[in-house]
Design a protein around this motif. Structure first.
Motif, PDB file in Angstrom:
ATOM      1  N   MET A  62      11.186  42.660  14.321  1.00 28.68           N
ATOM      2  CA  MET A  62      10.438  42.996  13.121  1.00 28.68           C
ATOM      3  C   MET A  62      10.484  41.798  12.170  1.00 28.68           C
ATOM      4  O   MET A  62      11.556  41.274  11.877  1.00 28.68           O
ATOM      5  CB  MET A  62      11.079  44.226  12.466  1.00 28.68           C
ATOM      6  N   PRO A  63       9.328  41.342  11.675  1.00 25.22           N
ATOM      7  CA  PRO A  63       9.320  40.187  10.775  1.00 25.22           C
ATOM      8  C   PRO A  63      10.097  40.469   9.484  1.00 25.22           C
ATOM      9  O   PRO A  63      10.078  41.592   8.987  1.00 25.22           O
ATOM     10  CB  PRO A  63       7.837  39.972  10.459  1.00 25.22           C
ATOM     11  N   LYS A  64      10.762  39.454   8.997  1.00 25.38           N
ATOM     12  CA  LYS A  64      11.522  39.598   7.762  1.00 25.38           C
ATOM     13  C   LYS A  64      10.555  39.697   6.592  1.00 25.38           C
ATOM     14  O   LYS A  64       9.575  38.978   6.505  1.00 25.38           O
ATOM     15  CB  LYS A  64      12.447  38.394   7.583  1.00 25.38           C
ATOM     16  N   LYS A  65      10.856  40.600   5.682  1.00 28.77           N
ATOM     17  CA  LYS A  65      10.013  40.763   4.504  1.00 28.77           C
ATOM     18  C   LYS A  65      10.333  39.655   3.511  1.00 28.77           C
ATOM     19  O   LYS A  65      11.429  39.101   3.500  1.00 28.77           O
ATOM     20  CB  LYS A  65      10.248  42.127   3.871  1.00 28.77           C
ATOM     21  N   GLN A  66       9.349  39.338   2.683  1.00 26.66           N
ATOM     22  CA  GLN A  66       9.569  38.323   1.653  1.00 26.66           C
ATOM     23  C   GLN A  66       9.312  38.930   0.291  1.00 26.66           C
ATOM     24  O   GLN A  66       8.570  39.892   0.144  1.00 26.66           O
ATOM     25  CB  GLN A  66       8.705  37.097   1.898  1.00 26.66           C
ATOM     26  N   ILE A  67       9.944  38.336  -0.701  1.00 25.56           N
ATOM     27  CA  ILE A  67       9.820  38.835  -2.064  1.00 25.56           C
ATOM     28  C   ILE A  67       8.498  38.369  -2.670  1.00 25.56           C
ATOM     29  O   ILE A  67       8.016  37.281  -2.360  1.00 25.56           O
ATOM     30  CB  ILE A  67      11.028  38.391  -2.924  1.00 25.56           C
ATOM     31  N   PHE A  68       7.918  39.222  -3.495  1.00 23.89           N
ATOM     32  CA  PHE A  68       6.749  38.819  -4.267  1.00 23.89           C
ATOM     33  C   PHE A  68       6.903  39.381  -5.673  1.00 23.89           C
ATOM     34  O   PHE A  68       7.625  40.353  -5.898  1.00 23.89           O
ATOM     35  CB  PHE A  68       5.432  39.246  -3.603  1.00 23.89           C
ATOM     36  N   THR A  69       6.251  38.729  -6.625  1.00 23.41           N
ATOM     37  CA  THR A  69       6.397  39.062  -8.036  1.00 23.41           C
ATOM     38  C   THR A  69       5.035  39.295  -8.673  1.00 23.41           C
ATOM     39  O   THR A  69       4.096  38.539  -8.428  1.00 23.41           O
ATOM     40  CB  THR A  69       7.126  37.914  -8.781  1.00 23.41           C
ATOM     41  N   LEU A  70       4.944  40.334  -9.492  1.00 21.80           N
ATOM     42  CA  LEU A  70       3.727  40.652 -10.230  1.00 21.80           C
ATOM     43  C   LEU A  70       4.080  40.737 -11.713  1.00 21.80           C
ATOM     44  O   LEU A  70       5.176  41.186 -12.064  1.00 21.80           O
ATOM     45  CB  LEU A  70       3.158  41.998  -9.765  1.00 21.80           C
ATOM     46  N   GLU A  71       3.162  40.298 -12.568  1.00 21.45           N
ATOM     47  CA  GLU A  71       3.413  40.336 -14.020  1.00 21.45           C
ATOM     48  C   GLU A  71       2.251  41.000 -14.734  1.00 21.45           C
ATOM     49  O   GLU A  71       1.090  40.748 -14.412  1.00 21.45           O
ATOM     50  CB  GLU A  71       3.605  38.923 -14.574  1.00 21.45           C
ATOM     51  N   TYR A  72       2.590  41.834 -15.714  1.00 20.98           N
ATOM     52  CA  TYR A  72       1.587  42.553 -16.493  1.00 20.98           C
ATOM     53  C   TYR A  72       1.965  42.539 -17.971  1.00 20.98           C
ATOM     54  O   TYR A  72       3.110  42.841 -18.317  1.00 20.98           O
ATOM     55  CB  TYR A  72       1.496  44.021 -16.043  1.00 20.98           C
ATOM     56  N   ALA A  73       1.015  42.201 -18.828  1.00 22.58           N
ATOM     57  CA  ALA A  73       1.224  42.287 -20.273  1.00 22.58           C
ATOM     58  C   ALA A  73       1.102  43.755 -20.667  1.00 22.58           C
ATOM     59  O   ALA A  73       0.181  44.452 -20.239  1.00 22.58           O
ATOM     60  CB  ALA A  73       0.194  41.447 -21.009  1.00 22.58           C
ATOM     61  N   VAL A  74       2.039  44.230 -21.473  1.00 25.04           N
ATOM     62  CA  VAL A  74       2.081  45.635 -21.873  1.00 25.04           C
ATOM     63  C   VAL A  74       2.115  45.723 -23.396  1.00 25.04           C
ATOM     64  O   VAL A  74       2.859  44.984 -24.040  1.00 25.04           O
ATOM     65  CB  VAL A  74       3.350  46.327 -21.307  1.00 25.04           C
ATOM     66  N   ARG A  75       1.322  46.639 -23.942  1.00 26.49           N
ATOM     67  CA  ARG A  75       1.323  46.833 -25.391  1.00 26.49           C
ATOM     68  C   ARG A  75       2.221  48.013 -25.764  1.00 26.49           C
ATOM     69  O   ARG A  75       1.746  49.116 -26.033  1.00 26.49           O
ATOM     70  CB  ARG A  75      -0.099  47.063 -25.903  1.00 26.49           C
ATOM     71  N   CYS A  76       3.528  47.781 -25.733  1.00 19.80           N
ATOM     72  CA  CYS A  76       4.496  48.764 -26.219  1.00 19.80           C
ATOM     73  C   CYS A  76       5.853  48.075 -26.331  1.00 19.80           C
ATOM     74  O   CYS A  76       6.035  46.964 -25.835  1.00 19.80           O
ATOM     75  CB  CYS A  76       4.566  49.998 -25.318  1.00 19.80           C
ATOM     76  N   SER A  77       6.771  48.751 -26.969  1.00 20.10           N
ATOM     77  CA  SER A  77       8.098  48.156 -27.149  1.00 20.10           C
ATOM     78  C   SER A  77       8.891  48.211 -25.850  1.00 20.10           C
ATOM     79  O   SER A  77       8.658  49.091 -25.002  1.00 20.10           O
ATOM     80  CB  SER A  77       8.863  48.911 -28.233  1.00 20.10           C
ATOM     81  N   PRO A  78       9.829  47.281 -25.665  1.00 20.18           N
ATOM     82  CA  PRO A  78      10.677  47.314 -24.467  1.00 20.18           C
ATOM     83  C   PRO A  78      11.410  48.644 -24.303  1.00 20.18           C
ATOM     84  O   PRO A  78      11.562  49.136 -23.182  1.00 20.18           O
ATOM     85  CB  PRO A  78      11.660  46.159 -24.696  1.00 20.18           C
ATOM     86  N   GLY A  79      11.836  49.253 -25.397  1.00 20.82           N
ATOM     87  CA  GLY A  79      12.561  50.520 -25.318  1.00 20.82           C
ATOM     88  C   GLY A  79      11.721  51.641 -24.735  1.00 20.82           C
ATOM     89  O   GLY A  79      12.190  52.406 -23.888  1.00 20.82           O
ATOM     90  N   ILE A  80      10.487  51.761 -25.185  1.00 27.74           N
ATOM     91  CA  ILE A  80       9.590  52.794 -24.657  1.00 27.74           C
ATOM     92  C   ILE A  80       9.288  52.517 -23.192  1.00 27.74           C
ATOM     93  O   ILE A  80       9.374  53.411 -22.340  1.00 27.74           O
ATOM     94  CB  ILE A  80       8.292  52.875 -25.492  1.00 27.74           C
ATOM     95  N   LEU A  81       8.958  51.265 -22.873  1.00 25.13           N
ATOM     96  CA  LEU A  81       8.649  50.891 -21.490  1.00 25.13           C
ATOM     97  C   LEU A  81       9.834  51.173 -20.577  1.00 25.13           C
ATOM     98  O   LEU A  81       9.674  51.733 -19.488  1.00 25.13           O
ATOM     99  CB  LEU A  81       8.246  49.414 -21.418  1.00 25.13           C
ATOM    100  N   TYR A  82      11.032  50.831 -21.015  1.00 23.50           N
ATOM    101  CA  TYR A  82      12.225  51.031 -20.191  1.00 23.50           C
ATOM    102  C   TYR A  82      12.403  52.499 -19.820  1.00 23.50           C
ATOM    103  O   TYR A  82      12.788  52.821 -18.694  1.00 23.50           O
ATOM    104  CB  TYR A  82      13.464  50.493 -20.911  1.00 23.50           C
ATOM    105  N   GLY A  83      12.086  53.387 -20.740  1.00 22.99           N
ATOM    106  CA  GLY A  83      12.177  54.819 -20.448  1.00 22.99           C
ATOM    107  C   GLY A  83      11.266  55.236 -19.305  1.00 22.99           C
ATOM    108  O   GLY A  83      11.619  56.084 -18.490  1.00 22.99           O
ATOM    109  N   PHE A  84      10.077  54.619 -19.217  1.00 18.59           N
ATOM    110  CA  PHE A  84       9.140  54.920 -18.136  1.00 18.59           C
ATOM    111  C   PHE A  84       9.575  54.308 -16.804  1.00 18.59           C
ATOM    112  O   PHE A  84       9.091  54.711 -15.754  1.00 18.59           O
ATOM    113  CB  PHE A  84       7.735  54.409 -18.485  1.00 18.59           C
ATOM    114  N   LEU A  85      10.458  53.327 -16.841  1.00 13.06           N
ATOM    115  CA  LEU A  85      10.893  52.611 -15.637  1.00 13.06           C
ATOM    116  C   LEU A  85      12.237  53.086 -15.094  1.00 13.06           C
ATOM    117  O   LEU A  85      12.581  52.783 -13.955  1.00 13.06           O
ATOM    118  CB  LEU A  85      11.000  51.111 -15.932  1.00 13.06           C
ATOM    119  N   SER A  86      13.004  53.797 -15.923  1.00 17.60           N
ATOM    120  CA  SER A  86      14.403  54.031 -15.565  1.00 17.60           C
ATOM    121  C   SER A  86      14.847  55.489 -15.589  1.00 17.60           C
ATOM    122  O   SER A  86      15.999  55.773 -15.274  1.00 17.60           O
ATOM    123  CB  SER A  86      15.302  53.238 -16.514  1.00 17.60           C
TER     124      SER A  86
END
Length: 126
Positions: free
Chosen positions: A1-25
């Motif tokens: 099975m081929p080894k997976k590789q890491i990839f990165t995506l970036e998105y600008a978000v219009r909200c505070s880190p605290g609110i966003l963190y709640g949606f992620l964690s």
């Protein structure tokens, strides 16, 4: 099975880190956009999509900064991560997603993340 590789995506978000963190964690936040249903027991998140269940362990996190999950069925060195950054000049909030995929699947995985993030933005009112 081929080894997976890491990839990165970036998105600008219009909200505070605290609110966003709640949606992620938190099960409630992730259940809004990432999966149909999310539960958590002893640092293990249980994600449900159309009756399919996947489990991921929180392997590292820092409040309002990042959270890293490891799918229990994946190799030890693979993970997916949500990181919250602030740009220095504009003070804009940036969501950085890191994930692993086989080289020929990165485009499909990226499209899946695009769909998921679009749902997140809808929930955030972006």
């Amino acid at each position: 099975m081929p080894k997976k590789q890491i990839f990165t995506l970036e998105y600008a978000v219009r909200c505070s880190p605290g609110i966003l963190y709640g949606f992620l964690s938190t099960p409630a936040g992730l259940g809004e956009w990432f999966a149909d249903k999310v539960d958590e027991r002893d640092n293990i998140f249980i994600f449900s999509w159309n009756g399919s269940i996947e489990k991921a362990e929180v392997v590292d996190s820092e409040l309002d900064k990042f959270i890293r999950f490891h799918w229990l069925t994946a190799p030890k060195d693979e993970y997916f991560e949500f990181k919250i950054e602030k740009t220095e000049i504009t003070n804009q909030t940036i969501l950085v997603i890191k994930d692993f995929a086989e080289k020929n699947e990165i485009k499909d995985q990226t499209q899946l993340w695009e769909y998921q993030v679009k749902e997140l933005f809808h929930r955030l009112g972006n």
